[in-house]
Design a protein around this motif. Sequence first.
Motif, mmCIF file in Angstrom:
data_model
loop_
_atom_site.group_PDB
_atom_site.id
_atom_site.type_symbol
_atom_site.label_atom_id
_atom_site.label_comp_id
_atom_site.label_asym_id
_atom_site.label_seq_id
_atom_site.Cartn_x
_atom_site.Cartn_y
_atom_site.Cartn_z
ATOM 1 N N ALA A 90 0.790 -1.255 0.078
ATOM 2 C CA ALA A 90 0.254 -0.122 0.030
ATOM 3 C C ALA A 90 0.828 1.436 -0.052
ATOM 4 N N ASN A 91 1.960 1.179 0.670
ATOM 5 C CA ASN A 91 3.007 2.402 0.836
ATOM 6 C C ASN A 91 3.528 2.359 -0.715
ATOM 7 N N LEU A 92 3.904 1.331 -1.313
ATOM 8 C CA LEU A 92 4.593 1.435 -2.588
ATOM 9 C C LEU A 92 3.655 1.991 -3.521
ATOM 10 N N LEU A 93 2.613 1.823 -3.494
ATOM 11 C CA LEU A 93 1.448 2.272 -4.499
ATOM 12 C C LEU A 93 1.676 3.672 -4.805
ATOM 13 N N SER A 94 2.024 4.637 -4.038
ATOM 14 C CA SER A 94 2.067 5.897 -4.000
ATOM 15 C C SER A 94 3.447 6.466 -4.897
ATOM 16 N N SER A 95 4.461 5.112 -5.024
ATOM 17 C CA SER A 95 5.882 5.705 -5.298
ATOM 18 C C SER A 95 6.010 5.172 -6.733
ATOM 19 N N THR A 96 4.937 4.664 -7.367
ATOM 20 C CA THR A 96 5.259 3.996 -8.708
ATOM 21 C C THR A 96 4.002 4.731 -9.694
ATOM 22 N N ASP A 97 4.812 4.854 -10.942
ATOM 23 C CA ASP A 97 3.754 5.464 -11.833
ATOM 24 C C ASP A 97 3.503 4.550 -13.008
ATOM 25 N N GLU A 98 4.167 3.214 -13.053
ATOM 26 C CA GLU A 98 4.024 2.224 -13.996
ATOM 27 C C GLU A 98 2.842 1.309 -13.965
ATOM 28 N N THR A 99 2.051 1.287 -14.725
ATOM 29 C CA THR A 99 0.740 0.725 -14.626
ATOM 30 C C THR A 99 0.729 -0.643 -14.364
ATOM 31 N N GLU A 100 1.637 -1.416 -15.031
ATOM 32 C CA GLU A 100 1.781 -3.097 -14.795
ATOM 33 C C GLU A 100 2.220 -3.128 -13.376
ATOM 34 N N GLU A 101 3.100 -2.506 -12.662
ATOM 35 C CA GLU A 101 3.649 -2.639 -11.552
ATOM 36 C C GLU A 101 2.491 -2.037 -10.468
ATOM 37 N N ARG A 102 1.673 -1.290 -10.664
ATOM 38 C CA ARG A 102 0.794 -0.781 -9.762
ATOM 39 C C ARG A 102 -0.392 -2.069 -9.836
ATOM 40 N N GLU A 103 -0.710 -2.566 -10.915
ATOM 41 C CA GLU A 103 -1.638 -3.475 -11.052
ATOM 42 C C GLU A 103 -1.161 -4.772 -10.406
ATOM 43 N N GLU A 104 0.250 -5.181 -10.270
ATOM 44 C CA GLU A 104 0.662 -6.045 -9.621
ATOM 45 C C GLU A 104 0.495 -5.713 -8.100
ATOM 46 N N GLN A 138 -15.255 -16.785 -7.715
ATOM 47 C CA GLN A 138 -14.893 -17.071 -9.292
ATOM 48 C C GLN A 138 -13.563 -16.337 -9.540
ATOM 49 N N SER A 139 -13.742 -15.065 -9.175
ATOM 50 C CA SER A 139 -12.254 -14.510 -9.629
ATOM 51 C C SER A 139 -11.062 -15.086 -8.902
ATOM 52 N N ARG A 140 -11.180 -15.760 -7.896
ATOM 53 C CA ARG A 140 -10.045 -16.321 -7.255
ATOM 54 C C ARG A 140 -9.700 -17.591 -8.253
ATOM 55 N N ALA A 141 -10.844 -18.110 -8.637
ATOM 56 C CA ALA A 141 -10.351 -19.387 -9.411
ATOM 57 C C ALA A 141 -9.845 -18.962 -10.744
ATOM 58 N N GLU A 142 -10.275 -18.026 -11.334
ATOM 59 C CA GLU A 142 -10.199 -17.665 -12.665
ATOM 60 C C GLU A 142 -8.616 -17.080 -12.800
ATOM 61 N N SER A 143 -8.109 -16.643 -11.621
ATOM 62 C CA SER A 143 -6.745 -16.027 -11.474
ATOM 63 C C SER A 143 -5.953 -17.310 -11.575
ATOM 64 N N LYS A 144 -6.225 -18.490 -11.335
ATOM 65 C CA LYS A 144 -5.576 -19.652 -11.933
ATOM 66 C C LYS A 144 -5.929 -20.332 -12.947
ATOM 67 N N ASN A 145 -6.749 -19.744 -13.782
ATOM 68 C CA ASN A 145 -7.407 -20.261 -14.834
ATOM 69 C C ASN A 145 -8.134 -21.663 -14.586
ATOM 70 N N LEU A 146 -8.809 -21.737 -13.403
ATOM 71 C CA LEU A 146 -9.696 -22.920 -13.009
ATOM 72 C C LEU A 146 -11.171 -22.493 -13.111
ATOM 73 N N ALA A 147 -12.040 -23.362 -13.571
ATOM 74 C CA ALA A 147 -13.559 -23.264 -13.290
ATOM 75 C C ALA A 147 -14.076 -23.702 -12.473
ATOM 76 N N VAL A 160 -1.503 -3.998 -6.375
ATOM 77 C CA VAL A 160 -2.971 -4.111 -5.843
ATOM 78 C C VAL A 160 -3.665 -5.674 -5.780
ATOM 79 N N LYS A 161 -3.015 -6.455 -6.692
ATOM 80 C CA LYS A 161 -3.479 -7.956 -6.668
ATOM 81 C C LYS A 161 -2.627 -8.398 -5.363
ATOM 82 N N ILE A 162 -1.631 -8.181 -5.178
ATOM 83 C CA ILE A 162 -0.976 -8.733 -3.954
ATOM 84 C C ILE A 162 -1.802 -8.027 -2.683
ATOM 85 N N ILE A 163 -2.043 -6.846 -2.725
ATOM 86 C CA ILE A 163 -2.987 -6.719 -1.498
ATOM 87 C C ILE A 163 -4.194 -7.198 -1.440
ATOM 88 N N GLU A 164 -4.940 -7.250 -2.792
ATOM 89 C CA GLU A 164 -6.349 -7.772 -2.549
ATOM 90 C C GLU A 164 -5.995 -9.563 -1.911
#
Length: 347
Positions: A9-23, A74-83, A25-29
């Motif tokens: 959460a602290n690192l989010l404010s220090s990066t402007d790279e979209t891919e890094e921010r998305e990564e 569902q979203s948790r399963a889809e993150s591992k390509n599971l149905a 956010v996923k870790i936080i979630e």
Amino acid sequence: PLNAIVGFANLLSSTDETEEREEFVKIIENNNELLLQLIGDILDLSKIEAGTLEFVDAPVDVNTLIEETILSLQSRAESKNLAITFEERLLECNILADRNRLNQLLINLITNSIKFTEEGGITIGYSLQKDGLLRFRVTDTGCGIPEDKQKDIFTRFIKLNRFVQGTGLGLPICQTIVERMGGEIGVESEVGNGATFWFTVPNRKVKKIKKPILEQERAHIQKKDITILIAEDNPSNFKFMNAVLKKEYNILHAWDGQEAIELYKAHTPHLILMDINMPVLDGYGAKDGIRNLSPDVPIIAVTAYAFASDEQEILKSGFDGYIAKPINPDLLFKKIEEMLTVRLQIS
């Protein structure tokens, strides 16, 4: 989990790279989910030790419950390509049971299957046994469990793989819940061939309660014209709900129960999301005031109270539905749409 949540959460404010921010956010979630599970397990364990694990029975639509549980995971399963597939079921099944505890059992078993499955999927089903019990099963295509270890997994703090996140409390808590509900729990598995966790509960049938809707009471309305009043005194909670809903609906906001009544008088919104614990006038008082103006407008309680007894008190007091914090956006949308279609013909 808290270390990762605070750190990223602290690192989010220090990066402007979209891919890094998305990564980040996923870790936080992911760690949010782990922390919530950890807290829930510890609270349940303390209740078990104190002999205060509560059960409040009410009519449960089993098919709807399983569908909602799958949706939330569902979203948790889809993150591992599971149905996740809901296969075997009865055409209709309404029983008297503790809905929260039944939901907790399914979530625990499905989450475990997702955790230990890398490819394939998870199937859920239930059937009526000859002895009159309902038998639920969660089957995965994961790594499987050695036969000599299958009893150990229902022992507290036992983890077969110490490198997989978890407390080792989920399955022992499930066993306690199932036994308190009058059933049994077990597992069938072979190493490399997945696992099937099953449990049984009494089939105490109840009639499905349908609220009669008079045709002349229904209205035709465009979805984009629907207004939702959110009564919430916590700024962060309101911002979250507003961010989730504002693209689909028009939003009004009340900071307390009295303001909610005044806004309802002025704008007559189609649905209300009502926090319970608010200043000036709490959610119960605001609900009563709005019910004096309209007995039919759907009012959904949104509250951090998560015990089964709290939910029953909320529903018995006249609310139409209940959403527990932390809020799952998919379940929030589903609950709102269900409530609106009862009163409106949305096009």
